[in-house]
Design a protein around this motif. Structure first.
Motif, short mmCIF file in Angstrom:
data_model
loop_
_atom_site.label_atom_id
_atom_site.label_comp_id
_atom_site.label_asym_id
_atom_site.label_seq_id
_atom_site.Cartn_x
_atom_site.Cartn_y
_atom_site.Cartn_z
N THR A 98 0.85 -1.20 0.00
CA THR A 98 0.00 0.00 0.00
C THR A 98 0.88 1.24 0.00
O THR A 98 1.87 1.31 0.74
CB THR A 98 -0.91 0.04 1.24
N ALA A 99 0.53 2.20 -0.83
CA ALA A 99 1.18 3.52 -0.82
C ALA A 99 0.10 4.55 -0.52
O ALA A 99 -0.91 4.62 -1.22
CB ALA A 99 1.83 3.81 -2.17
N THR A 100 0.30 5.35 0.53
CA THR A 100 -0.70 6.33 0.94
C THR A 100 -0.18 7.75 0.79
O THR A 100 1.03 8.00 0.84
CB THR A 100 -1.13 6.10 2.41
N ASN A 101 -1.11 8.67 0.60
CA ASN A 101 -0.81 10.10 0.47
C ASN A 101 0.19 10.38 -0.65
O ASN A 101 1.18 11.09 -0.46
CB ASN A 101 -0.30 10.67 1.80
N ILE A 102 -0.08 9.79 -1.82
CA ILE A 102 0.74 10.00 -3.01
C ILE A 102 -0.12 10.66 -4.08
O ILE A 102 -1.20 10.18 -4.42
CB ILE A 102 1.27 8.67 -3.57
N ALA A 103 0.37 11.78 -4.63
CA ALA A 103 -0.30 12.45 -5.74
C ALA A 103 0.35 12.00 -7.04
O ALA A 103 1.58 12.06 -7.18
CB ALA A 103 -0.22 13.95 -5.57
N GLY A 104 -0.44 11.54 -8.00
CA GLY A 104 0.10 11.09 -9.28
C GLY A 104 0.34 9.59 -9.32
O GLY A 104 0.01 8.86 -8.38
N ASN A 105 0.92 9.12 -10.43
CA ASN A 105 1.14 7.70 -10.63
C ASN A 105 2.19 7.15 -9.68
O ASN A 105 3.14 7.85 -9.31
CB ASN A 105 1.59 7.42 -12.07
N VAL A 106 2.04 5.88 -9.31
CA VAL A 106 3.03 5.16 -8.51
C VAL A 106 3.57 4.02 -9.35
O VAL A 106 2.80 3.24 -9.92
CB VAL A 106 2.42 4.62 -7.20
N SER A 107 4.90 3.92 -9.47
CA SER A 107 5.54 2.85 -10.24
C SER A 107 6.24 1.89 -9.27
O SER A 107 6.97 2.33 -8.37
CB SER A 107 6.55 3.41 -11.24
N VAL A 108 6.02 0.58 -9.47
CA VAL A 108 6.59 -0.44 -8.60
C VAL A 108 7.44 -1.39 -9.45
O VAL A 108 6.92 -2.00 -10.39
CB VAL A 108 5.49 -1.23 -7.87
N ARG A 109 8.74 -1.50 -9.14
CA ARG A 109 9.63 -2.42 -9.84
C ARG A 109 10.11 -3.49 -8.85
O ARG A 109 10.86 -3.18 -7.92
CB ARG A 109 10.83 -1.68 -10.43
N PRO A 110 9.69 -4.75 -9.00
CA PRO A 110 10.14 -5.79 -8.08
C PRO A 110 11.58 -6.20 -8.37
O PRO A 110 12.02 -6.18 -9.53
CB PRO A 110 9.17 -6.94 -8.34
N TYR A 111 12.30 -6.58 -7.34
CA TYR A 111 13.66 -7.10 -7.54
C TYR A 111 13.91 -8.28 -6.61
O TYR A 111 13.24 -8.45 -5.59
CB TYR A 111 14.72 -6.01 -7.31
N VAL A 112 14.87 -9.11 -7.01
CA VAL A 112 15.34 -10.21 -6.17
C VAL A 112 16.86 -10.15 -6.15
O VAL A 112 17.50 -9.95 -7.19
CB VAL A 112 14.88 -11.58 -6.70
N GLN A 113 17.44 -10.34 -4.98
CA GLN A 113 18.90 -10.30 -4.81
C GLN A 113 19.35 -11.52 -4.01
O GLN A 113 18.69 -11.92 -3.06
CB GLN A 113 19.31 -9.02 -4.07
N VAL A 114 20.46 -12.10 -4.42
CA VAL A 114 21.08 -13.17 -3.65
C VAL A 114 22.49 -12.75 -3.27
O VAL A 114 23.23 -12.18 -4.09
CB VAL A 114 21.09 -14.51 -4.43
N VAL A 115 22.84 -12.97 -2.01
CA VAL A 115 24.18 -12.69 -1.50
C VAL A 115 24.72 -13.99 -0.92
O VAL A 115 24.13 -14.55 0.01
CB VAL A 115 24.15 -11.59 -0.41
N SER A 116 25.83 -14.48 -1.47
CA SER A 116 26.40 -15.72 -0.97
C SER A 116 27.10 -15.45 0.37
O SER A 116 27.39 -14.31 0.73
CB SER A 116 27.41 -16.29 -1.97
N ASP A 117 27.35 -16.51 1.11
CA ASP A 117 28.06 -16.37 2.38
C ASP A 117 29.47 -15.83 2.19
O ASP A 117 30.08 -15.32 3.13
CB ASP A 117 28.12 -17.71 3.12
N ASN A 118 29.99 -15.92 0.95
CA ASN A 118 31.32 -15.38 0.64
C ASN A 118 31.26 -13.94 0.16
O ASN A 118 32.30 -13.35 -0.15
CB ASN A 118 32.00 -16.24 -0.43
N GLY A 119 30.05 -13.36 0.06
CA GLY A 119 29.91 -11.96 -0.32
C GLY A 119 29.64 -11.70 -1.79
O GLY A 119 29.59 -10.54 -2.21
N ASP A 120 29.44 -12.73 -2.60
CA ASP A 120 29.10 -12.54 -4.01
C ASP A 120 27.64 -12.11 -4.13
O ASP A 120 26.77 -12.65 -3.45
CB ASP A 120 29.32 -13.83 -4.80
#
Length: 208
Positions: free
Chosen positions: A174-196
């Protein structure tokens, strides 16, 4: 004609309620069978290729419950997938994170909120065993006045072995108190235990 219209309206409302009632995030392993929407890879120091993907992504905009023209509300369904190939693929371990970039033209004291439930699903030799059931959790972010882009982490889980999937079922935003269009870009990130690190961004979904 009026009676027929009322029956159709009642059926639509029932379908929306049934859909919104299924809220969850499931962690498991197995073979990826869905079409991939977007992906990105990184090669670690041991020669393993770590690929993170999103598939079956669907973000459904719904009429906000508060009825305000300054509120946007949506549900997110899909899968986050981590695949590892290489000499040490079976020994891979790390953390996979699901989040959004949210863009808005004008915040009037606005806020972003996300909620979901997180049952953990583990696999035994013969069947599925439900474990690590957690209560409903949520994320809230206060937006600065004016236009902006906010990056929000909304869920995370452990990634291990050559293949990990997280299935998202009606993660609610939910996005509240926003004037105009709202754009949502989903992302997924993986971080290995070694930092990659590997991150993939999906297409933006715009809500009027």
């Amino acid at each position: 004609m009026m009676r027929k219209y009322m029956r159709i309206q009642k059926s639509v409302r029932a379908a929306v309620v049934a859909s919104a009632a299924v809220v969850g995030l499931v962690v498991g392993s197995g073979s990826a069978s869905a079409a991939v929407d977007d992906s990105n890879s990184v090669v670690d120091g041991g020669g393993n290729t770590i690929t993170v993907s999103q598939s079956d992504t669907f973000i459904n905009s719904v009429f906000p419950l508060d009825g305000s023209p300054l509120t946007r509300e949506w549900f997110h369904n899909g899968r986050a997938i981590v695949d590892v190939t290489g000499p040490d693929a079976e020994d891979f371990s790390g953390t996979v994170t699901i989040g959004y970039q949210v863009g808005y033209p004008a915040s009037l004291g606005g806020e972003l909120t996300f909620d979901y439930t997180t049952p953990g699903l583990s696999i035994s030799s013969d069947d599925f065993t439900l474990s690590d059931v957690l209560p409903q959790a949520g994320v809230g972010v206060t937006l600065e006045p004016g236009p902006g882009i906010e990056t929000v982490e909304v869920a995370s889980g452990a990634a291990s072995g050559a293949h990990t999937e997280i299935q998202i079922a009606n993660l609610h935003g939910t996005a509240t108190n926003i004037a105009g269009n709202v754009s949502v870009r989903p992302y997924v990130q993986v971080v290995s235990d070694n930092g990659d690190v590997a991150t993939t961004f999906g297409q933006p979904w715009r809500f009027n």
